[in-house]
Design an enzyme around this catalytic site. Structure first.
Site, short mmCIF file in Angstrom:
data_model
loop_
_atom_site.label_atom_id
_atom_site.label_comp_id
_atom_site.label_asym_id
_atom_site.label_seq_id
_atom_site.Cartn_x
_atom_site.Cartn_y
_atom_site.Cartn_z
N SER A 99 0.63 -4.87 3.22
CA SER A 99 1.98 -4.38 3.45
C SER A 99 2.35 -3.38 2.36
CB SER A 99 2.96 -5.56 3.42
OG SER A 99 4.29 -5.08 3.29
N HIS A 100 3.38 -2.59 2.62
CA HIS A 100 3.90 -1.70 1.60
C HIS A 100 4.65 -2.47 0.52
CE1 HIS A 100 2.83 1.59 4.17
NE2 HIS A 100 3.32 2.46 3.33
N SER A 101 4.99 -3.70 0.83
CA SER A 101 5.82 -4.47 -0.08
C SER A 101 5.14 -5.78 -0.45
CB SER A 101 7.18 -4.74 0.61
OG SER A 101 7.68 -6.00 0.23
#
Lengths: 120, 193
Positions: free
Chosen positions: A8-10
């Site tokens: 994920s980007h996060s």
């Protein structure tokens, strides 16, 4: 047994998804990583690190944008013995379904078929 | 071009991007998120620092891996992975024919991984025409490559951040097309068809 990989980007999305999924399928191995340098982003190195730790065929989930591109590249460069599958299913629901199916003994192929019916 | 010359060119891109940082940042501020100059500078500083001598294949692969890990967003992985794929076809002496083959791999990799085609106002508009440029002109001059980047000026972006600007993306050269000019020029230095 099928393993699960989440990119994920996060960091919170990655770790949160893993925590949620583990609650239902504690015996499924889940590799999860997100964010770069304490901020938002994905990077090929973190995916390669996770791929280096897999012990059987793995279904990979990604969130948005360049995470797919990085994932595709990492999978293409992988020269290990296991099969890596990229799923287009939404990251939370897809990982959840895959982990539960895995914990009740479904094969990788059967899980992938079920995932194919889910849309982002 | 042999391995020694290739390494010199890859290391040399650091000073190119040091010099062009402002230009690329300016373009990216117009139609993007403004980080392309800094990104390219960071990527090639890392290449300059980390990529050591070896065969042409090793140099290209190391350059690619370094770019993939040191540049965020889409441009780093796309450039980086393209270098990794180009390394697979590079010969120990890169001549005109071999460079055409490499540029075709560059084209295919960006098209496939970036899911992009010509006319979308991206780096691909320079990359996809560079093999033909080398075939037609016999070399890759900065002027001819720049002309390809200039052609992105009047395009409307349909890919990447610039796509959000729609009509407003007209009138600015795509930052990725501009950085592709410098990268391809470095690959083509001294190579003639």
């Amino acid at each position: 047994m099928t393993e699960i990989l989440i990119i994920s980007h996060s960091s919170e999305i990655a770790q949160g998804t893993r925590a949620l999924v583990s609650q239902m399928a504690g015996d499924t191995i889940i590799h999860a990583s997100g964010g770069v340098d304490g901020g938002i982003g994905t990077n090929i190195d973190q995916i390669n690190d996770m791929i280096g730790k897999i012990g059987s065929d793995t279904i990979c989930f990604y969130d948005i944008g360049s995470s797919r591109m990085n994932l595709e590249m990492a999978v293409e460069m992988y020269d290990g013995e296991h099969k890596l599958h990229i799923s287009e299913a939404p990251i939370v629901e897809g990982a959840f379904l895959a982990a539960v199916e895995n914990s009740v003994g479904s094969s990788t192929e059967a899980i992938l078929e079920k995932l194919d019916t889910m849309k982002k | 071009m042999n391995a020694e010359k290739l390494l010199e060119q890859m290391h040399g891109l650091k000073s190119v991007f040091d010099e062009k940082e402002g230009e690329l940042t300016g373009l990216d501020r117009e139609i993007g998120d403004g980080d392309h100059g800094v990104n390219m500078k960071r990527g090639f500083s890392a290449v300059n620092e980390k990529v050591g001598s070896g065969s042409t294949q090793e140099i290209l692969k190391q350059t690619g891996m370094t770019l993939m890990s040191s540049i965020g967003g889409a441009s780093g992985p796309l450039y980086g992975f393209s270098f990794v794929k180009m390394s697979e076809v590079a010969k120990e002496e890169i001549n005109g024919d071999n460079l055409i083959e490499m540029l075709e791999v560059f084209d295919r990799t960006v098209a496939e991984k970036g899911k992009v085609e010509g006319g979308e106002k991206t780096m691909y508009d320079v990359i996809s025409k560079s093999a033909d440029l080398l075939r037609d002109k016999g070399s890759l001059s900065l002027e001819d490559l720049q002309q390809l980047a200039e052609e992105t000026k009047d395009m409307i972006a349909t890919k990447g951040r610039a796509a959000y600007f729609k009509e407003k993306s007209k009138g600015t050269i795509d930052p990725g097309a501009q950085s592709a000019v410098y990268i391809i020029h470095a690959l083509g230095a001294g190579v003639e068809k």
